[in-house]
Design an enzyme around this catalytic site. Structure first.
Site, PDB file in Angstrom:
ATOM      1  N   ASN A 216       0.873  -1.172   0.000  1.00  0.00           N
ATOM      2  CA  ASN A 216       0.000   0.000   0.000  1.00  0.00           C
ATOM      3  C   ASN A 216       0.914   1.228   0.000  1.00  0.00           C
ATOM      4  O   ASN A 216       2.144   1.107   0.028  1.00  0.00           O
ATOM      5  CB  ASN A 216      -0.991  -0.028   1.173  1.00  0.00           C
ATOM      6  CG  ASN A 216      -0.308   0.012   2.533  1.00  0.00           C
ATOM      7  OD1 ASN A 216       0.836   0.453   2.652  1.00  0.00           O
ATOM      8  ND2 ASN A 216      -0.985  -0.440   3.562  1.00  0.00           N
ATOM      9  N   ASP A 289      -5.558  -7.976   0.944  1.00  0.00           N
ATOM     10  CA  ASP A 289      -5.538  -9.434   0.724  1.00  0.00           C
ATOM     11  C   ASP A 289      -6.382  -9.802  -0.495  1.00  0.00           C
ATOM     12  O   ASP A 289      -6.031 -10.694  -1.266  1.00  0.00           O
ATOM     13  CB  ASP A 289      -6.080 -10.177   1.955  1.00  0.00           C
ATOM     14  CG  ASP A 289      -5.209  -9.966   3.176  1.00  0.00           C
ATOM     15  OD1 ASP A 289      -3.983  -9.806   3.021  1.00  0.00           O
ATOM     16  OD2 ASP A 289      -5.756  -9.961   4.302  1.00  0.00           O
TER      17      ASP A 289
HETATM   18  N1  ATP Z   1     -11.510   4.141   1.260  1.00  0.00           N
HETATM   19  C1  ATP Z   1     -11.526   3.472   0.090  1.00  0.00           C
HETATM   20  N2  ATP Z   1     -12.323   3.887  -0.912  1.00  0.00           N
HETATM   21  C2  ATP Z   1     -12.376   3.228  -2.068  1.00  0.00           C
HETATM   22  N3  ATP Z   1     -11.619   2.142  -2.352  1.00  0.00           N
HETATM   23  C3  ATP Z   1     -10.798   1.687  -1.412  1.00  0.00           C
HETATM   24  C4  ATP Z   1     -10.703   2.323  -0.133  1.00  0.00           C
HETATM   25  N4  ATP Z   1      -9.813   1.646   0.618  1.00  0.00           N
HETATM   26  C5  ATP Z   1      -9.371   0.650  -0.169  1.00  0.00           C
HETATM   27  N5  ATP Z   1      -9.952   0.654  -1.380  1.00  0.00           N
HETATM   28  C6  ATP Z   1      -9.708  -0.325  -2.468  1.00  0.00           C
HETATM   29  O1  ATP Z   1      -8.986  -1.420  -1.933  1.00  0.00           O
HETATM   30  C7  ATP Z   1      -7.666  -1.501  -2.488  1.00  0.00           C
HETATM   31  C8  ATP Z   1      -6.654  -1.925  -1.419  1.00  0.00           C
HETATM   32  O2  ATP Z   1      -6.757  -1.067  -0.316  1.00  0.00           O
HETATM   33  P1  ATP Z   1      -5.498  -0.437   0.458  1.00  0.00           P
HETATM   34  O3  ATP Z   1      -4.681   0.365  -0.495  1.00  0.00           O
HETATM   35  O4  ATP Z   1      -6.062   0.244   1.650  1.00  0.00           O
HETATM   36  O5  ATP Z   1      -4.694  -1.757   0.850  1.00  0.00           O
HETATM   37  P2  ATP Z   1      -4.117  -2.231   2.290  1.00  0.00           P
HETATM   38  O6  ATP Z   1      -3.694  -1.055   3.073  1.00  0.00           O
HETATM   39  O7  ATP Z   1      -3.144  -3.298   2.032  1.00  0.00           O
HETATM   40  O8  ATP Z   1      -5.425  -2.854   2.942  1.00  0.00           O
HETATM   41  P3  ATP Z   1      -5.491  -3.815   4.217  1.00  0.00           P
HETATM   42  O9  ATP Z   1      -4.169  -3.760   4.904  1.00  0.00           O
HETATM   43  O10 ATP Z   1      -6.619  -3.256   5.030  1.00  0.00           O
HETATM   44  O11 ATP Z   1      -5.833  -5.152   3.673  1.00  0.00           O
HETATM   45  C9  ATP Z   1      -7.410  -0.128  -3.100  1.00  0.00           C
HETATM   46  O12 ATP Z   1      -6.475  -0.232  -4.146  1.00  0.00           O
HETATM   47  C10 ATP Z   1      -8.817   0.284  -3.545  1.00  0.00           C
HETATM   48  O13 ATP Z   1      -9.133  -0.341  -4.784  1.00  0.00           O
HETATM   49 MG    MG Z   2      -1.985  -4.722   3.145  1.00  0.00          MG
END
Ligand code: ATP
Ligand code: MG
Length: 338
Positions: A216, A289
């Site tokens: 992320n 995930d």
């Molecule tokens: N607030 C949001 N609004 C719209 N889409 C979102 C949002 N949060 C996440 N997404 C979608 O989910 C995808 C993955 O989310 P994020 O970038 O938060 O990954 P992450 O931090 O690894 O998530 P986690 O650790 O909670 O599994 C993003 O690329 C987007 O497509």
């Molecule tokens: Mg993650």
């Protein structure tokens, strides 16, 4: 230098996306990583304890669901993949629950090692009136013993020849170490199958040569040991630098509400920004995930990277609209694309 003058590449068309989803079923994906069990204890708060200034929660229900690499397993199983899982659990109730859950979903658990010296990673959340009151964590997160690592490597050698793709789900609890990584990445590359990593910034430089890493935004900055900078140009430069350092085929930076950005290797990195498909957002936990699961399954089904990323983005858009750590399936994903 990054080429910013080129037009953004065309995003994959619906028909191509649907064709890939139709090929999800039965693809064999091997998940290697840190397994966890999420426990939810639900109840109501009636009063403050006479013993200490804390709420008394009257428990009305309890549930368990796999987390960490276990959530990747769950996502893949829902999408129709044939999943094998490699990881370490303790000789405890949480570990037994995980294995039972996986078996119930038809997952191959031959590669789950029981280590009597370790505790299964478990996060217990107490939720009262929809509010999280407290979380208890139990875990052993140090390096694996020599014996457990040897068993894990043997399982890797046994399972990898049957896989169409490999996911390394690194939550920093000990399973993903330099030897496991180099064995998994080396074998996947020799077989010419995709290998993807959900990275832990501390291990970043060990992921050299993989098909895709999926940090992320904050992990992406941490991987390069830089302070985060705002703006799309900063992300473009960051992704390009990660590609250069890792010599991976691609990097997919997931950007929460801003969707995701895919960087593909080339003389000049090819950058594709994909806006989020989410219409409603209830719970973003576990969306990462869902992204790596869908991306890798699509690659296993023969999709090119951009199509796989577009599908992953659609899948993430679906799960963030659901409460709790959620998954989606091929039918629902196809419906969202039509
Ligand atoms: N607030 C949001 N609004 C719209 N889409 C979102 C949002 N949060 C996440 N997404 C979608 O989910 C995808 C993955 O989310 P994020 O970038 O938060 O990954 P992450 O931090 O690894 O998530 P986690 O650790 O909670 O599994 C993003 O690329 C987007 O497509
Ligand atoms: Mg993650």
């Amino acid at each position: 230098m990054i080429n910013t003058r080129t037009m953004p590449p065309r995003l994959p068309e619906r028909k191509e996306l649907l064709r890939t989803i139709a090929r999800f079923s039965g693809r064999r994906v091997l998940v290697v990583g840190d397994l966890m069990l999420d426990q939810y204890v639900r109840g109501a708060v009636g009063r403050i304890s006479p013993e200490a200034p804390v709420p008394v929660v009257r428990v009305t229900g309890e549930s368990h669901i796999p987390g960490g690499a276990g959530n990747v397993v769950n996502n893949l199983a829902s999408l129709g993949a044939k999943v094998s899982v490699l990881g370490v659990i303790g000789e405890d109730d949480a570990g037994a629950r995980l294995v039972e859950h996986f078996r119930g979903r038809g997952v191959n658990v031959e590669g789950v090692c029981v280590d009597v010296e370790r505790q299964t990673t478990q996060k217990c959340r107490v939720i009262a009136e929809r509010q999280q009151v407290v979380r208890f964590d139990r875990e052993t997160s140090g390096p694996l013993s020599h014996a457990t690592e040897s068993r894990l490597l043997a399982s890797l050698d046994a399972e990898l020849p049957d896989a169409d793709a490999v996911i390394l789900s690194d939550y920093g609890k000990g399973v993903i170490n330099p030897r496991v990584l180099s064995r998994a990445i080396g074998a996947a590359r020799r077989r010419g199958i995709p290998v993807t990593v959900d990275p832990k910034p501390e291990h970043f430089r060990l992921y050299k040569g993989v098909t895709c890493v999926t940090p992320n935004t904050s992990e992406a900055w941490a991987c390069m040991r830089r302070d985060a900078k705002p703006g799309s140009d900063a992300i473009d430069a960051l992704g390009a630098d990660i590609l250069k350092v890792l010599k991976s085929r691609s990097v997919l930076i997931t950007r929460g509400p801003d969707g995701m950005s895919l960087f593909e290797e080339g003389r000049r990195p090819r950058i594709t920004h994909i806006p989020t498909q989410a219409r409603e957002v209830f719970d973003v936990s576990g969306a990462g995930d869902t992204v790596i699961s869908t991306l890798t399954l699509a690659l296993a089904a023969g999709a090119p990277l951009r199509r796989a990323a577009a599908l992953a983005n659609h899948a993430a858009g679906i799960v963030v609209a659901k409460l709790g750590t959620a998954t989606t399936d091929a039918k629902e994903l196809a419906r969202a694309i039509r």
